[in-house]
Scaffold this motif. Structure first.
Motif, mmCIF file in Angstrom:
data_model
loop_
_atom_site.group_PDB
_atom_site.id
_atom_site.type_symbol
_atom_site.label_atom_id
_atom_site.label_comp_id
_atom_site.label_asym_id
_atom_site.label_seq_id
_atom_site.Cartn_x
_atom_site.Cartn_y
_atom_site.Cartn_z
ATOM 1 N N THR A 12 -15.320 66.626 39.515
ATOM 2 C CA THR A 12 -14.134 67.202 38.895
ATOM 3 C C THR A 12 -13.330 66.106 38.210
ATOM 4 N N TYR A 53 -30.840 63.702 38.658
ATOM 5 C CA TYR A 53 -30.622 65.140 38.777
ATOM 6 C C TYR A 53 -31.512 65.841 37.761
ATOM 7 N N TYR A 83 -27.461 69.674 34.411
ATOM 8 C CA TYR A 83 -26.035 69.763 34.673
ATOM 9 C C TYR A 83 -25.396 70.761 33.722
ATOM 10 N N LYS A 113 -18.149 72.541 32.674
ATOM 11 C CA LYS A 113 -17.201 73.645 32.620
ATOM 12 C C LYS A 113 -15.826 73.107 32.295
ATOM 13 N N SER A 155 -26.850 70.074 45.516
ATOM 14 C CA SER A 155 -26.026 70.286 44.330
ATOM 15 C C SER A 155 -24.727 69.506 44.516
ATOM 16 N N ALA A 156 -24.051 69.231 43.404
ATOM 17 C CA ALA A 156 -22.804 68.471 43.470
ATOM 18 C C ALA A 156 -21.910 68.871 42.304
ATOM 19 N N VAL A 157 -20.607 68.682 42.507
ATOM 20 C CA VAL A 157 -19.624 68.956 41.465
ATOM 21 C C VAL A 157 -18.737 67.737 41.311
ATOM 22 N N GLU A 192 -15.210 70.292 35.016
ATOM 23 C CA GLU A 192 -16.146 70.143 36.130
ATOM 24 C C GLU A 192 -17.548 69.927 35.583
ATOM 25 N N PHE A 193 -18.281 69.017 36.210
ATOM 26 C CA PHE A 193 -19.693 68.800 35.927
ATOM 27 C C PHE A 193 -20.460 69.265 37.152
ATOM 28 N N HIS A 194 -21.284 70.288 36.991
ATOM 29 C CA HIS A 194 -22.077 70.840 38.090
ATOM 30 C C HIS A 194 -23.504 70.308 37.961
ATOM 31 N N PHE A 195 -23.962 69.566 38.971
ATOM 32 C CA PHE A 195 -25.288 68.947 38.960
ATOM 33 C C PHE A 195 -26.232 69.720 39.872
ATOM 34 N N LYS A 196 -27.465 69.913 39.420
ATOM 35 C CA LYS A 196 -28.494 70.597 40.199
ATOM 36 C C LYS A 196 -29.543 69.582 40.643
#
Length: 74
Positions: A18, A63, A66, A69, A14-16, A29-33
């Motif tokens: 900012t 990915y 995503y 936030k 996972s990655a964020v 923030e973009f949260h990637f799975k």
């Protein structure tokens, strides 16, 4: 990143990402799975220059999903 791409370990993580304002405060923030690298550009070196040169490379990721936030408005 290169070792991540060619290694035998699990490539997914996972990655964020900012996003900062001009005042260097986090705004989004973009949260990637299940993110993993797919391409990495070359890095050019020049031993003839005397001025410092910052090395830059381009990387592409894949990915599965995503989430965005907005930190300012939650």
């Amino acid at each position: 990143v290169f070792k991540w791409m060619v290694g035998d370990q699990n490539k997914y993580t996972s990655a964020v990402l900012t996003i900062l304002s001009s005042s260097m405060n986090p705004t989004m923030e973009f949260h990637f799975k299940d993110i993993f690298p797919t391409t990495l550009s070359e890095i050019s070196f020049d031993s003839t220059t005397t001025d410092p040169i910052y090395q830059v490379a381009t990387i592409t990721f894949n990915y599965t999903e995503y989430i965005i936030k907005n930190i300012l408005n939650n």
